[in-house]
Design an enzyme around this catalytic site. Structure first.
Site, PDB file in Angstrom:
ATOM      1  N   ASP A 101       0.866  -1.171   0.000  1.00 18.98           N
ATOM      2  CA  ASP A 101       0.000   0.000   0.000  1.00 18.98           C
ATOM      3  C   ASP A 101       0.912   1.233   0.000  1.00 18.98           C
ATOM      4  O   ASP A 101       2.107   1.127   0.312  1.00 18.98           O
ATOM      5  CB  ASP A 101      -0.872  -0.049   1.265  1.00 18.98           C
ATOM      6  CG  ASP A 101      -1.595   1.249   1.528  1.00 18.98           C
ATOM      7  OD1 ASP A 101      -2.270   1.742   0.611  1.00 18.98           O
ATOM      8  OD2 ASP A 101      -1.490   1.770   2.660  1.00 18.98           O
ATOM      9  N   ASP A 157      -0.195   5.112   0.978  1.00 21.44           N
ATOM     10  CA  ASP A 157      -0.421   6.121   2.007  1.00 21.44           C
ATOM     11  C   ASP A 157      -0.280   5.544   3.411  1.00 21.44           C
ATOM     12  O   ASP A 157      -0.928   4.544   3.756  1.00 21.44           O
ATOM     13  CB  ASP A 157      -1.810   6.730   1.856  1.00 21.44           C
ATOM     14  CG  ASP A 157      -1.942   7.584   0.603  1.00 21.44           C
ATOM     15  OD1 ASP A 157      -1.007   7.591  -0.211  1.00 21.44           O
ATOM     16  OD2 ASP A 157      -2.993   8.245   0.444  1.00 21.44           O
TER      17      ASP A 157
END
Length: 299
Positions: free
Chosen positions: A92, A94
């Site tokens: 991922d 963020d």
């Protein structure tokens, strides 16, 4: 109970010398309590130790529950030795690869909308659907200039240890993927800077270099992340057990649960419960868990 012993390894990545000693003493007591012998131990780095042992699965599960109580002092993983080294790493972006939620960064600098941080938090904790949240938040960006978004990239910091992990995995011939529910303008820049071999993200729509408030193509949400993970596994002909996925939010749960090793990185509680292991201190633990020693890790 099965009479077959299985080979396991426990990896300890301690935060300081005192915690390292305390953890080892505690672990040894748990092993003694269950009458499990350590076959060998190997130092991977300063304050990082591999402990190899053989035992029944019932003993393993009992010891893991006790030993994982040390997770306030160290990153820990107990696993089968088989399939330990991974061929595919999926991350991922963020709050995992970088230190911010990019939509909040855009809001703080350009929009100043008081509701966006709450929408982001609700989406990441799973209180509302990510799909609906990104549609809502993206509409609020209508009219912003493309250059205003790209100018914010210099404010973003790559989390410590991330570049070492990606460089090392790449160096040993493995596939690295950034799968982000964030926007292409930022994800493509960050992904290339860090060195990911493949980048998947949401695409912003522009008209005359201004945001329209819409996304192009299919929205990359929780299901989309899982789709891209499965697609890469098939395309690269990789055993699912040889995959590792890491993330922090509800949007990452499906890919975390599907991968061979699912890691919750400084994550929401819902994500921690879904993951095989939680990592809160060192991103390089992702390499130590695979058995890489400090001399094998690229800086």
């Amino acid at each position: 109970m099965s009479h077959k012993y299985l080979q396991f390894v426990l990896t300890l990545v301690a935060t300081n010398k005192k915690n390292y000693k305390d953890c080892i003493a505690f672990i040894q007591n748990v092993f003694n309590e269950r009458e499990v012998s350590i076959s060998k131990s190997k130092s991977l780095s300063n304050l990082v130790l591999d402990i190899y042992f053989n035992c029944y699965l019932e003993d393993f599960n009992f010891m893991r529950k006790k030993i994982y109580s040390l997770n306030n002092k160290a990153d820990l993983l107990m696993q089968r030795v088989k399939y330990r080294k991974k061929n595919l790493l999926v991350c991922d972006m963020d709050m995992t690869i970088i230190n911010v939620e990019t939509i909040d960064l855009i809001n703080d600098n350009l929009l100043k909308n008081n509701q966006i941080p709450y929408i982001t938090k609700d989406a990441m904790s799973g209180n509302i659907s990510f799909r609906q949240s990104i549609i809502t938040r993206t509409k609020l960006l209508k009219g912003i200039k493309k250059v205003e978004i790209t100018n914010l990239i210099k404010k973003i910091k790559i989390n410590e240890g991330v570049e070492s992990v990606i460089k090392t995995m790449n160096n040993y011939g493995h596939h690295t993927m950034l799968i982000s529910g964030g926007y292409d303008l930022i994800a493509n820049s960050i992904g290339k800077k860090v060195g990911f071999k493949e980048i998947r993200c949401n695409t912003l729509e522009f008209a005359n270099n201004h945001l329209t408030g819409n996304l192009v193509n299919t929205i990359l949400d929780k299901k989309g992340k899982l789709f891209h993970l499965k697609s890469s596994i098939k395309k690269l002909n990789i055993n699912k057990d040889l995959t590792l996925a890491v993330g922090d939010g509800d949007n990452d749960i499906d890919m975390i649960k599907y991968s061979g090793l699912g890691v919750a990185w400084n994550a929401y509680e819902k994500v921690k419960l879904a993951a095989d292991v939680s990592v809160d201190f060192s991103f390089k633990s992702l390499l130590y868990f695979q058995g890489y020693s400090e001399r094998e890790i690229l800086s």
